[in-house]
Design an enzyme around this catalytic site. Structure first.
Site: not given
Length: 292
Positions: A189-192, A196
Site C-alpha cells: 500500500n503506497g499510502d499507508l 487511513q
C-alpha cells in the site's frame, strides 16, 4: 434521499482551484446512485480531504457511498480494493469509477490516529505484513518510484536553494540507488498511515483508500513515522516506534532504516516545493535521528 454536503467539505482548500460543478452535483449524484443500487441514506455525510462519505443501507445491510472526483485515482483505488478483496482492507461492494463512486462496507469513524502511538505503529507494521501477498505484475513498482524520484532529486535540491547539507542529499541518492535495484514482489500500500486505517467489525482495523504497488513492503515505513511524529517527543520515542513497526512488519532493521531515510529526504524536498511548513520539519527530525 436528499443530503446536505457539509460546509467544511465545500470550503476545503482542495477545491480552491476547481471542483465547483462536481460539488454542486453531489446531491443529485447521491440520488442517482441510490436509485441504481437500491440504497437508502441513513445518516449524515462525513468527509476527508478528497471524498464525501454517505452512510446508506440495502436490505438491512449497512454500507457507505464514497464519492470523489472521477479520474484515474478512483479506478486505482477500486482496483486495489478488488485485488486485496477485504484482506486487511475495506471491502468493495460496487463501483462506478466513471462517476467517482464506490459502495463500501461500513467501518467506524475512529482511526489509528485516535490511539496511542506505540499501538498505532504496531498495527501499521502488522498491516504491512498482512497486505504483502504476491502482487500483480502490471502495477507500478516501488523500485521504479524510487528511481524516478532519485533521478530528479539533486536538481530539486538545487532549485530549492540547497535547503539542507549536501551530505544528506548524497546519502539519500546512495540509498535510492540500492532500493531502485531490488524491486521485490510483495503487494504494497503506497499510502499507508494512521488516518487511513479505521476500526472495523470484520477485523479490528481495516485500510481505506489504498494505493496498490508491487515491491518492498517497507516502502511507507517513513510515512508511518512522520505522520505520528508529533506524538513522539524525543529521539528515543521515535526509535522505539520504529522498532515496534519493524518487528510487526517482519522487516530487517537496517533495511527499514534505509527506507525511512530515503523517503524522509524525498518528502522533505517535495514538501518544501509544495509549500508545506510542518512535514518538512518532521522529515528533518527523522533524518537527524536515523542518520547518526
Amino acid at each position: 434521499m436528499g443530503i446536505t454536503v457539509p460546509r467544511a467539505f465545500l470550503e476545503s482548500p482542495r477545491w480552491w482551484r476547481g471542483g465547483d460543478a462536481w460539488l454542486a452535483g453531489l446531491p443529485d449524484l447521491v440520488r442517482v446512485q441510490c436509485a441504481r443500487w437500491r440504497l437508502t441514506v441513513d445518516g449524515e455525510p462525513a468527509h476527508g480531504s478528497n471524498a464525501l462519505v454517505v452512510p446508506v443501507t440495502r436490505d438491512g445491510e449497512r454500507f457507505v457511498l464514497r464519492l470523489s472526483p472521477p479520474g484515474p485515482d478512483v479506478a486505482g483505488q477500486a482496483g486495489a480494493l478488488r485485488f486485496w478483496d477485504g484482506r486487511g482492507t475495506v471491502r468493495l461492494v460496487e463501483a462506478d469509477t466513471d462517476a467517482g463512486v464506490m459502495l463500501l462496507e461500513r467501518l467506524s469513524s475512529a482511526s489509528l490516529s485516535d490511539v496511542a502511538v506505540d499501538e498505532a505503529v504496531h498495527v501499521l507494521g502488522g498491516v504491512m505484513r498482512r497486505l504483502a501477498v504476491p502482487a500483480p505484475d502490471h502495477v507500478p513498482s516501488t523500485a521504479a518510484a524510487v528511481a524516478g524520484r532519485t533521478a530528479g532529486m539533486a536538481g530539486e535540491w538545487e532549485r530549492l536553494g540547497r535547503p539542507f547539507d549536501e551530505g544528506i542529499l548524497r546519502l539519500a541518492l546512495d540509498i535510492g540507488a540500492r532500493l531502485s535495484r531490488d524491486a521485490g514482489s510483495d503487494a504494497v500500500n503506497g499510502d499507508l498511515h494512521a488516518a487511513q486505517v479505521l476500526r472495523a467489525h470484520r477485523e479490528p482495523w481495516l485500510v481505506v483508500d489504498p494505493v496498490l504497488l508491487r515491491g518492498d513492503r517497507a516502502f511507507d515505513l517513513g510515512r508511518v513515522l512522520w505522520t505520528r511524529l508529533d506524538d513522539m517527543p524525543g529521539p528515543d520515542d521515535v526509535v522505539r516506534g520504529f522498532d515496534i513497526a519493524v518487528r510487526a512488519a517482519g522487516l530487517e532493521r537496517d533495511h527499514g532504516r534505509d527506507w525511512v531515510l530515503y523517503r524522509a529526504v524525498d518528502y522533505w524536498l517535495w514538501g518544501l516545493g509544495a509549500g508545506l511548513t510542518e512535514d518538512p520539519y518532521r522529515c528533518e527530525r527523522l533524518v537527524s535521528i536515523f542518520r547518526s
